[in-house]
Structure formats: C-alpha cells, structure tokens
Design a protein around this motif. Sequence first.
Motif, mmCIF file in Angstrom:
data_model
loop_
_atom_site.group_PDB
_atom_site.id
_atom_site.type_symbol
_atom_site.label_atom_id
_atom_site.label_comp_id
_atom_site.label_asym_id
_atom_site.label_seq_id
_atom_site.Cartn_x
_atom_site.Cartn_y
_atom_site.Cartn_z
ATOM 1 N N GLU A 141 0.823 -1.218 0.000
ATOM 2 C CA GLU A 141 0.000 0.000 0.000
ATOM 3 C C GLU A 141 0.854 1.264 0.000
ATOM 4 O OE1 GLU A 141 -3.958 -1.628 2.375
ATOM 5 O OE2 GLU A 141 -2.286 -0.726 3.479
ATOM 6 N N VAL A 142 1.928 1.271 0.780
ATOM 7 C CA VAL A 142 2.738 2.498 0.822
ATOM 8 C C VAL A 142 3.505 2.690 -0.486
ATOM 9 C CG1 VAL A 142 2.902 2.537 3.334
ATOM 10 C CG2 VAL A 142 4.667 1.365 2.008
ATOM 11 N N ILE A 143 3.908 1.587 -1.137
ATOM 12 C CA ILE A 143 4.548 1.712 -2.447
ATOM 13 C C ILE A 143 3.562 2.295 -3.448
ATOM 14 C CG2 ILE A 143 5.423 0.391 -4.418
ATOM 15 C CD1 ILE A 143 7.517 0.806 -2.306
ATOM 16 N N GLU A 144 2.340 1.795 -3.440
ATOM 17 C CA GLU A 144 1.331 2.275 -4.386
ATOM 18 C C GLU A 144 1.004 3.750 -4.162
ATOM 19 O OE1 GLU A 144 -0.939 -2.044 -4.872
ATOM 20 O OE2 GLU A 144 -1.780 -0.483 -3.585
ATOM 21 N N LEU A 145 0.977 4.168 -2.884
ATOM 22 C CA LEU A 145 0.635 5.552 -2.589
ATOM 23 C C LEU A 145 1.814 6.496 -2.778
ATOM 24 C CD1 LEU A 145 -1.545 5.005 0.615
ATOM 25 C CD2 LEU A 145 -2.339 5.747 -1.642
ATOM 26 N N ALA A 155 0.784 12.496 3.447
ATOM 27 C CA ALA A 155 -0.467 12.237 2.728
ATOM 28 C C ALA A 155 -0.799 10.757 2.742
ATOM 29 C CB ALA A 155 -0.357 12.750 1.296
ATOM 30 N N ALA A 156 0.224 9.915 2.595
ATOM 31 C CA ALA A 156 -0.013 8.472 2.636
ATOM 32 C C ALA A 156 -0.505 8.049 4.011
ATOM 33 C CB ALA A 156 1.261 7.722 2.269
ATOM 34 N N ALA A 157 0.077 8.656 5.039
ATOM 35 C CA ALA A 157 -0.358 8.329 6.396
ATOM 36 C C ALA A 157 -1.824 8.693 6.599
ATOM 37 C CB ALA A 157 0.515 9.066 7.413
ATOM 38 N N THR A 158 -2.209 9.841 6.095
ATOM 39 C CA THR A 158 -3.605 10.260 6.197
ATOM 40 C C THR A 158 -4.507 9.299 5.433
ATOM 41 O OG1 THR A 158 -2.948 12.586 6.393
ATOM 42 C CG2 THR A 158 -5.220 12.126 5.701
ATOM 43 N N ALA A 159 -4.075 8.899 4.240
ATOM 44 C CA ALA A 159 -4.874 7.983 3.427
ATOM 45 C C ALA A 159 -5.048 6.638 4.124
ATOM 46 C CB ALA A 159 -4.230 7.789 2.062
ATOM 47 N N GLY A 161 -4.633 6.106 7.459
ATOM 48 C CA GLY A 161 -5.083 6.225 8.848
ATOM 49 C C GLY A 161 -4.054 5.723 9.846
ATOM 50 N N VAL A 162 -2.775 5.929 9.540
ATOM 51 C CA VAL A 162 -1.693 5.504 10.425
ATOM 52 C C VAL A 162 -0.758 6.677 10.659
ATOM 53 C CG1 VAL A 162 -1.813 3.107 9.613
ATOM 54 C CG2 VAL A 162 -0.250 4.712 8.506
ATOM 55 N N ALA A 163 0.185 6.486 11.547
ATOM 56 C CA ALA A 163 1.158 7.535 11.842
ATOM 57 C C ALA A 163 2.183 7.651 10.708
ATOM 58 C CB ALA A 163 1.872 7.230 13.156
ATOM 59 N N VAL A 164 2.782 8.828 10.618
ATOM 60 C CA VAL A 164 3.792 9.045 9.586
ATOM 61 C C VAL A 164 4.964 8.098 9.788
ATOM 62 C CG1 VAL A 164 5.441 10.696 8.633
ATOM 63 C CG2 VAL A 164 3.159 11.450 9.249
#
Length: 200
Positions: A141-145, A155-159, A161-164
């Motif tokens: 998921e983080v690679i895709e975002l 922005a990925a963290a917000t998407a 719902g986790v911490a940076v």
Amino acid sequence: MTITPICDRELWERACAGDPESFGAIFDRHSRAVYNFLCRRTASWAEAEDLTSAVFLEAWRHRSAVTLDRDSALPWLLGIARNTAANGGRARRRYQALKERLPTPSPVPDHAQDVADRLDEERALVALRASVGRLPAHEREVIELCVWSGLDQQAAATALGVAVGTVKSRLHRARRRLGHDLREYAPSCPDRRVIAEETS
C-alpha cells in the motif's frame, strides 16, 4: 486486331461518374503536353512540374464543367495551364508567405523504435507489478501511494489512517525487499527508476 483507344469524352464522363482511373488515363495522355507548355511559359522545369500538378487538380475540381474540343480535353487543359501560369506568381507568393508563418515541422519519429520501447516498458512494468505483488499488503500500500501515486509520507499516512512513522518504516522495508528484484529488470520502467533511486 487493333484496339481503338477510348476517347477523352468517354474517359471524362467516367471520371465525372466517380471513376478516378479514367481521370488517371486523361492525366497519362495529356500531362506531358501540359508540362511542355508550362516549361516554355515558365522556363523552369521544377516550376512546370508544380504547375502541372496544379492544373490537373484544378481540372479534377471542375471536371463537370469541361469543354471538349472534338472529343479532346487537351485544349481545355491548356487553357487551365495558361491561367495557372499567369496566376503562378501570386500563388507562389501566397504559398511562400503561408510557409513562413507556419512552424517548422518536427522530424517524424521512429515508430518502430517507439513501439519497441513501449513493449520493453510494458514488460518491465509487468515484472515490477509482480514483484510489488509479493510484498505484504501493508508494504504494498505504501509503495502504491508514495511511489506510484506520488503522495508524500504525510499524505499516505492520512490515506491509510496511520502515523507518519509507520509509513516511513513500511516504505523502508518495502524498498529493501524490492531492491534485489528491481535490479534484475531492464531499467525501462519509470516507476522502477523511482524506486531504484530510493533503494540505492
């Protein structure tokens, strides 16, 4: 057995009915005479060639208004040639003015190379997707975002719902896992280049 050639009138009637081959026969029959006439009028072979094309284009456009002389189209064609030669100077000036206003055309790209490059990129992308697909879901998921969609870590963290910090650690692990696989593939895929730069 002697074959009587088809007269201009019949060829022209066929051309008016939509038969381009009949008009081609008219061209074959009279283009040399038109060209010679224009050569003498202009004293330029190159200009005569251009004007000859213009004469037959004009004749085709006005084919329904042809005036044949004893079943011959040549007099009418030479009349068009005369007018075309007389107007040639003005036409050339308009053409030159237009040419100067137009941008210089770009070179025609090598389509074969473009196709080959696109196929290479597609193959690399398939391989890259397969490699990313082997990651744990949370790392994928983080690679895709962050890599494919261009989001920053916040922005990925917000998407997600986790911490940076969570995104940062997942991205780091994903890059480490992908590093070896990515080095196996040809570096033609843009996504791969982004990841490869970050894993080096």
